[in-house]
Design an enzyme around this catalytic site. Structure first.
Site, PDB file in Angstrom:
ATOM      1  N   ASP A 140       0.829  -1.212   0.000  1.00  0.00           N
ATOM      2  CA  ASP A 140       0.000   0.000   0.000  1.00  0.00           C
ATOM      3  C   ASP A 140       0.864   1.264   0.000  1.00  0.00           C
ATOM      4  O   ASP A 140       1.972   1.277   0.536  1.00  0.00           O
ATOM      5  CB  ASP A 140      -0.908  -0.023   1.246  1.00  0.00           C
ATOM      6  CG  ASP A 140      -2.022   1.004   1.147  1.00  0.00           C
ATOM      7  OD1 ASP A 140      -2.402   1.392   0.021  1.00  0.00           O
ATOM      8  OD2 ASP A 140      -2.515   1.429   2.204  1.00  0.00           O
ATOM      9  N   GLY A 200      -0.291   5.572  -4.321  1.00  0.00           N
ATOM     10  CA  GLY A 200      -0.939   6.850  -4.649  1.00  0.00           C
ATOM     11  C   GLY A 200      -0.310   7.999  -3.882  1.00  0.00           C
ATOM     12  O   GLY A 200      -0.013   9.058  -4.457  1.00  0.00           O
ATOM     13  N   ASN A 222     -11.116  -2.748  -4.774  1.00  0.00           N
ATOM     14  CA  ASN A 222     -10.422  -1.778  -5.631  1.00  0.00           C
ATOM     15  C   ASN A 222     -11.164  -1.536  -6.962  1.00  0.00           C
ATOM     16  O   ASN A 222     -10.900  -0.545  -7.643  1.00  0.00           O
ATOM     17  CB  ASN A 222      -8.976  -2.210  -5.916  1.00  0.00           C
ATOM     18  CG  ASN A 222      -8.056  -2.081  -4.716  1.00  0.00           C
ATOM     19  OD1 ASN A 222      -7.126  -2.852  -4.532  1.00  0.00           O
ATOM     20  ND2 ASN A 222      -8.310  -1.082  -3.873  1.00  0.00           N
TER      21      ASN A 222
END
Ligand code: IPE
Ligand code: IPE
Ligand code: MG
Length: 253
Positions: free
Chosen positions: A25, A28, A73
């Protein structure tokens, strides 16, 4: 990737996890910090993934399971989902041959039927090509959710009951364990989540019952050999009691 860097004597004093699972993770946020689009973070994430596979080989990890795309997702903006799908296709195209040379067995877990025909074909090819390999097992979780996993296991069991191959009285935790994903592998020893969040996000919820949980603030594209080895050292210091007392384990009673 090269196997020449493998140091067979590495980590001989450590208690090594046999099976490491990773929630990769933070792609982004890594991109956002650099004023780049999220897709650039995912590209950087693929590079970190490639290096992590190599670093797991170096550290004699036998099974590595990576969370690449969750059932949830799919809810992301269409453009991001599409660019992730393209990235999966190109990453498989670029990496599979080399992984095969390294005797790595690649498996996929999740609802692959949700993918495009092209991606499903790449997935099939990678699994078939590496099926007989005897080195590290690399599981890639795509369109995977722990709740889906448990539900599909229940469905298989229910069908067997309808066909009279099993009885309701046969249902117990051991039986269910045989039908969830990764049933043929040792249970995960070490769970790593990068990106600072302290949650499981519907990853292997059944399989993680006794896994050691390690959370790192490092964003996935920055996760390197040093960070992996930090997690392995932390794991090596855990006392895994599985319900027993510490004294039972140290006195071997
Ligand atoms: C993980 O990084 C990659 C996938 C879920 C596919 P994110 O995309 O979730 O990155 P953050 O959490 O927004 O930083
Ligand atoms: C978990 O990350 C899924 C993957 C890394 C593939 P998310 O970024 O989707 O998790 P949440 O939404 O923050 O829980
Ligand atoms: Mg995230």
């Amino acid at each position: 990737m090269s196997i020449t860097s493998i140091d067979k004597n590495k980590n001989t004093d450590l208690v090594l996890p046999r099976h490491v699972v990773i929630v990769m993770d933070g792609n982004g946020r890594w991109a956002k910090k650099r004023y780049m689009p999220r897709s650039a973070g995912h590209h950087a994430g693929v590079k970190a993934t490639r290096k992590t596979v190599e670093n797991c080989l170096v550290n004699n990890i036998k099974v590595l399971t990576l969370f690449a795309f969750s059932s949830e997702n799919w809810k992301r903006p269409e453009q991001e989902v599409n660019s992730l799908m393209e990235l999966f296709v190109s990453a498989l195209q670029a990496e599979v041959k080399e992984l095969h040379k390294q005797n790595i067995k690649i498996c996929f877990i999740g609802e692959c039927s949700a993918f495009s025909e092209k991606l499903q074909e790449k997935i099939r090819q990678a699994s078939e090509l590496t099926h007989e390999n005897t080195g590290m097992v690399l599981n890639i979780a795509v369109s995977y959710g722990g709740r889906w996993d448990i539900a599909q296991a229940c469905k298989i069991i229910a069908e067997k009951i309808v066909d009279k191959k099993l009885d309701v009285s046969d249902i117990n935790a051991e039986l269910l364990s045989q039908y969830v994903c990764l049933a043929d592998l040792p249970e995960p020893d070490l769970f790593i989540r990068t990106g600072g969040e302290k949650r499981i996000s519907n990853f292997l919820i059944w399989q993680l019952a006794y896994t050691e949980l390690y959370f790192s603030d490092v964003l996935w594209p920055d996760f390197d050999q040093k960070e992996l080895e930090k997690a392995i050292h932390w794991f090596s210091g855990r006392q895994r009691r599985f319900g027993k007392t510490g004294e039972q384990l140290t006195n071997l009673v």
